[in-house]
Structure formats: structure tokens, C-alpha cells
Design a protein around this motif. Structure first.
Motif, PDB file in Angstrom:
ATOM      1  N   LEU A  25       1.280  -0.962   0.349  1.00 35.16           N
ATOM      2  CA  LEU A  25       0.104  -0.213  -0.182  1.00 35.16           C
ATOM      3  C   LEU A  25       0.964   0.715   0.153  1.00 35.16           C
ATOM      4  O   LEU A  25       0.722   2.521  -0.717  1.00 35.16           O
ATOM      5  CB  LEU A  25      -1.265   0.127   0.879  1.00 35.16           C
ATOM      6  CG  LEU A  25      -1.563   1.443   1.452  1.00 35.16           C
ATOM      7  CD1 LEU A  25      -2.066   1.583   0.827  1.00 35.16           C
ATOM      8  CD2 LEU A  25      -2.584   1.438   2.905  1.00 35.16           C
ATOM      9  N   ILE A  26       1.117   1.103   0.839  1.00 33.47           N
ATOM     10  CA  ILE A  26       3.132   2.844   0.543  1.00 33.47           C
ATOM     11  C   ILE A  26       3.511   2.789  -0.465  1.00 33.47           C
ATOM     12  O   ILE A  26       3.982   4.225  -1.204  1.00 33.47           O
ATOM     13  CB  ILE A  26       3.867   1.955   1.851  1.00 33.47           C
ATOM     14  CG1 ILE A  26       2.994   2.481   3.566  1.00 33.47           C
ATOM     15  CG2 ILE A  26       4.709   3.296   2.055  1.00 33.47           C
ATOM     16  CD1 ILE A  26       3.678   1.693   4.596  1.00 33.47           C
ATOM     17  N   ALA A  27       4.026   0.811  -1.110  1.00 31.59           N
ATOM     18  CA  ALA A  27       4.522   1.469  -2.324  1.00 31.59           C
ATOM     19  C   ALA A  27       4.206   1.760  -3.220  1.00 31.59           C
ATOM     20  O   ALA A  27       4.287   2.872  -4.223  1.00 31.59           O
ATOM     21  CB  ALA A  27       5.183   0.180  -2.716  1.00 31.59           C
ATOM     22  N   PHE A  28       2.370   1.805  -3.525  1.00 34.35           N
ATOM     23  CA  PHE A  28       1.663   2.060  -4.369  1.00 34.35           C
ATOM     24  C   PHE A  28       0.881   3.453  -3.791  1.00 34.35           C
ATOM     25  O   PHE A  28       1.647   4.463  -5.496  1.00 34.35           O
ATOM     26  CB  PHE A  28       0.413   1.548  -4.173  1.00 34.35           C
ATOM     27  CG  PHE A  28      -1.052   2.222  -5.028  1.00 34.35           C
ATOM     28  CD1 PHE A  28      -1.281   2.066  -6.769  1.00 34.35           C
ATOM     29  CD2 PHE A  28      -1.926   2.851  -4.328  1.00 34.35           C
ATOM     30  CE1 PHE A  28      -2.582   2.094  -7.267  1.00 34.35           C
ATOM     31  CE2 PHE A  28      -3.016   3.594  -4.794  1.00 34.35           C
ATOM     32  CZ  PHE A  28      -3.028   3.675  -5.767  1.00 34.35           C
ATOM     33  N   THR A  29       0.919   3.981  -3.034  1.00 33.50           N
ATOM     34  CA  THR A  29       0.620   5.411  -2.963  1.00 33.50           C
ATOM     35  C   THR A  29       1.988   6.476  -3.114  1.00 33.50           C
ATOM     36  O   THR A  29       2.332   7.281  -3.395  1.00 33.50           O
ATOM     37  CB  THR A  29       0.539   6.010  -1.164  1.00 33.50           C
ATOM     38  OG1 THR A  29      -0.239   4.882  -1.433  1.00 33.50           O
ATOM     39  CG2 THR A  29       0.196   7.569  -1.363  1.00 33.50           C
ATOM     40  N   ALA A  30       3.582   5.453  -3.748  1.00 35.03           N
ATOM     41  CA  ALA A  30       4.530   6.454  -3.366  1.00 35.03           C
ATOM     42  C   ALA A  30       4.673   6.497  -4.535  1.00 35.03           C
ATOM     43  O   ALA A  30       5.040   7.516  -5.426  1.00 35.03           O
ATOM     44  CB  ALA A  30       5.624   5.566  -2.624  1.00 35.03           C
ATOM     45  N   TRP A  31       4.989   5.396  -5.640  1.00 37.07           N
ATOM     46  CA  TRP A  31       4.480   5.743  -7.380  1.00 37.07           C
ATOM     47  C   TRP A  31       3.668   6.273  -7.976  1.00 37.07           C
ATOM     48  O   TRP A  31       3.838   6.969  -8.538  1.00 37.07           O
ATOM     49  CB  TRP A  31       4.303   4.156  -7.780  1.00 37.07           C
ATOM     50  CG  TRP A  31       6.083   4.053  -7.196  1.00 37.07           C
ATOM     51  CD1 TRP A  31       6.921   2.726  -6.593  1.00 37.07           C
ATOM     52  CD2 TRP A  31       6.810   3.910  -8.338  1.00 37.07           C
ATOM     53  NE1 TRP A  31       7.932   2.523  -6.057  1.00 37.07           N
ATOM     54  CE2 TRP A  31       8.393   2.810  -7.273  1.00 37.07           C
ATOM     55  CE3 TRP A  31       7.517   4.889  -8.822  1.00 37.07           C
ATOM     56  CZ2 TRP A  31       9.594   2.889  -7.734  1.00 37.07           C
ATOM     57  CZ3 TRP A  31       8.609   5.291  -9.464  1.00 37.07           C
ATOM     58  CH2 TRP A  31       9.820   3.496  -9.076  1.00 37.07           C
ATOM     59  N   SER A  32       2.519   6.181  -7.083  1.00 34.57           N
ATOM     60  CA  SER A  32       1.133   6.745  -7.236  1.00 34.57           C
ATOM     61  C   SER A  32       1.597   8.677  -7.493  1.00 34.57           C
ATOM     62  O   SER A  32       1.706   9.369  -8.488  1.00 34.57           O
ATOM     63  CB  SER A  32       0.038   7.300  -7.042  1.00 34.57           C
ATOM     64  OG  SER A  32      -0.078   6.945  -5.618  1.00 34.57           O
ATOM     65  N   CYS A  33       2.398   9.014  -6.212  1.00 35.00           N
ATOM     66  CA  CYS A  33       2.895  10.479  -6.297  1.00 35.00           C
ATOM     67  C   CYS A  33       3.954  10.471  -7.343  1.00 35.00           C
ATOM     68  O   CYS A  33       3.922  11.678  -7.595  1.00 35.00           O
ATOM     69  CB  CYS A  33       3.753  10.306  -4.535  1.00 35.00           C
ATOM     70  SG  CYS A  33       2.417  10.905  -3.468  1.00 35.00           S
ATOM     71  N   PHE A  34       5.203   9.877  -7.400  1.00 38.92           N
ATOM     72  CA  PHE A  34       5.996   9.777  -8.534  1.00 38.92           C
ATOM     73  C   PHE A  34       4.905  10.509  -9.725  1.00 38.92           C
ATOM     74  O   PHE A  34       5.342  11.125 -11.033  1.00 38.92           O
ATOM     75  CB  PHE A  34       6.601   9.272  -8.233  1.00 38.92           C
ATOM     76  CG  PHE A  34       7.539   9.060  -7.839  1.00 38.92           C
ATOM     77  CD1 PHE A  34       8.477  10.085  -6.934  1.00 38.92           C
ATOM     78  CD2 PHE A  34       8.027   7.387  -7.242  1.00 38.92           C
ATOM     79  CE1 PHE A  34       9.576   9.859  -5.856  1.00 38.92           C
ATOM     80  CE2 PHE A  34       9.175   7.332  -5.761  1.00 38.92           C
ATOM     81  CZ  PHE A  34       9.555   8.610  -5.324  1.00 38.92           C
ATOM     82  N   ALA A  35       4.045   9.534  -9.959  1.00 38.60           N
ATOM     83  CA  ALA A  35       3.342   9.264 -11.351  1.00 38.60           C
ATOM     84  C   ALA A  35       2.777  10.781 -11.168  1.00 38.60           C
ATOM     85  O   ALA A  35       2.491  11.678 -13.027  1.00 38.60           O
ATOM     86  CB  ALA A  35       2.280   8.801 -11.166  1.00 38.60           C
ATOM     87  N   HIS A  36       2.206  11.178 -10.567  1.00 35.91           N
ATOM     88  CA  HIS A  36       1.433  12.838 -10.168  1.00 35.91           C
ATOM     89  C   HIS A  36       2.120  14.087 -11.035  1.00 35.91           C
ATOM     90  O   HIS A  36       2.143  14.667 -11.552  1.00 35.91           O
ATOM     91  CB  HIS A  36       0.458  12.712  -9.529  1.00 35.91           C
ATOM     92  CG  HIS A  36      -0.577  13.793  -9.257  1.00 35.91           C
ATOM     93  ND1 HIS A  36      -1.555  13.462  -9.483  1.00 35.91           N
ATOM     94  CD2 HIS A  36      -0.325  14.830  -9.122  1.00 35.91           C
ATOM     95  CE1 HIS A  36      -2.391  14.538  -8.743  1.00 35.91           C
ATOM     96  NE2 HIS A  36      -1.437  15.970  -8.916  1.00 35.91           N
ATOM     97  N   ALA A  37       3.465  13.528 -10.599  1.00 38.67           N
ATOM     98  CA  ALA A  37       3.936  14.738 -10.307  1.00 38.67           C
ATOM     99  C   ALA A  37       4.791  14.995 -11.762  1.00 38.67           C
ATOM    100  O   ALA A  37       4.884  15.659 -11.882  1.00 38.67           O
ATOM    101  CB  ALA A  37       5.575  14.102  -8.821  1.00 38.67           C
ATOM    102  N   ALA A  38       5.190  13.505 -12.344  1.00 41.16           N
ATOM    103  CA  ALA A  38       5.285  13.411 -13.801  1.00 41.16           C
ATOM    104  C   ALA A  38       4.951  14.386 -14.196  1.00 41.16           C
ATOM    105  O   ALA A  38       5.151  15.108 -15.600  1.00 41.16           O
ATOM    106  CB  ALA A  38       6.231  12.056 -13.645  1.00 41.16           C
ATOM    107  N   LEU A  39       3.352  13.418 -14.373  1.00 38.34           N
ATOM    108  CA  LEU A  39       2.522  14.148 -15.222  1.00 38.34           C
ATOM    109  C   LEU A  39       2.137  16.309 -15.087  1.00 38.34           C
ATOM    110  O   LEU A  39       1.760  16.345 -16.417  1.00 38.34           O
ATOM    111  CB  LEU A  39       1.079  13.827 -14.754  1.00 38.34           C
ATOM    112  CG  LEU A  39      -0.606  14.181 -15.884  1.00 38.34           C
ATOM    113  CD1 LEU A  39      -0.177  13.330 -17.223  1.00 38.34           C
ATOM    114  CD2 LEU A  39      -1.753  13.070 -15.271  1.00 38.34           C
ATOM    115  N   MET A  40       1.577  16.365 -13.899  1.00 37.36           N
ATOM    116  CA  MET A  40       1.885  17.375 -13.066  1.00 37.36           C
ATOM    117  C   MET A  40       3.800  18.865 -14.388  1.00 37.36           C
ATOM    118  O   MET A  40       3.231  19.914 -14.740  1.00 37.36           O
ATOM    119  CB  MET A  40       2.234  18.223 -12.211  1.00 37.36           C
ATOM    120  CG  MET A  40       1.090  18.158 -10.891  1.00 37.36           C
ATOM    121  SD  MET A  40       0.755  18.523 -10.179  1.00 37.36           S
ATOM    122  CE  MET A  40       0.819  20.317 -10.042  1.00 37.36           C
ATOM    123  N   ALA A  41       4.076  17.528 -14.252  1.00 35.07           N
ATOM    124  CA  ALA A  41       5.646  18.529 -14.833  1.00 35.07           C
ATOM    125  C   ALA A  41       5.517  18.955 -16.177  1.00 35.07           C
ATOM    126  O   ALA A  41       6.013  19.653 -16.540  1.00 35.07           O
ATOM    127  CB  ALA A  41       7.148  17.519 -14.394  1.00 35.07           C
TER     128      ALA A  41
END
Length: 85
Positions: A25-41
Motif C-alpha cells: 500500500l505504501i509503495a503504491f501510494t509513493a509510485w502514484s505520487c511520482f506519476a502525478h508529479a511527472a504528469l504535472m511537470a
């Protein structure tokens, strides 16, 4: 309002970091944060959203790194079998 929606699960994720069973669950949340950051960038650099949103990119990247650092270590097979015995 969005801050309150993000803070509540964040507190529970920090509490979940104590239990190795919650590692996925923690890994999923971390990787979703990275995906969100990449899309926003990408959106900020292509001028789809304001450049000021790059602050959010940095915030999501920091949250993702923090979650990965605080994630519990993977249990070895020997310690997992000792717990079950």
C-alpha cells in the motif's frame, strides 16, 4: 479542501509504515505520487498548466521519496516462517 483530503490518508500512511504487511500500500501510494508529479511537470513545461504548479511537482516528489524511505523493510523468508511457527 484538497489539503484536508490529502492530509488524512497521509497520517494513516505514516502509521501504516510501522507494519511490514502494509508495504505494498505504501509503495503504491509513493509510485502514484511520482506519476502525478511527472504528469504535472510535463503539463507545466508544455504550458497546459501554470508554471507555479511546479511547486506541487516538488511536493509530490518529496512525499513519494518520504514514503519509500519510511516503508518497512521486506521480511526475509526465515523471519516470516519463524513468526508463523
Amino acid at each position: 479542501m484538497m489539503l484536508s483530503l490529502d492530509v488524512t490518508p497521509g497520517i494513516f500512511l505514516l502509521l501504516a509504515a510501522r507494519d511490514p504487511a502494509n508495504r505494498s500500500l505504501i509503495a503504491f501510494t509513493a509510485w502514484s505520487c511520482f506519476a502525478h508529479a511527472a504528469l504535472m511537470a510535463v503539463q507545466a513545461f508544455r504550458n497546459f498548466i501554470a508554471r507555479g504548479e511546479l511547486l506541487g511537482v516538488a511536493l509530490f516528489a518529496v512525499i513519494g521519496v518520504t514514503l519509500i524511505v519510511l516503508a518497512p523493510a521486506k521480511q526475509s523468508m526465515q523471519s516470516a516462517s519463524a513468526v508463523g511457527a
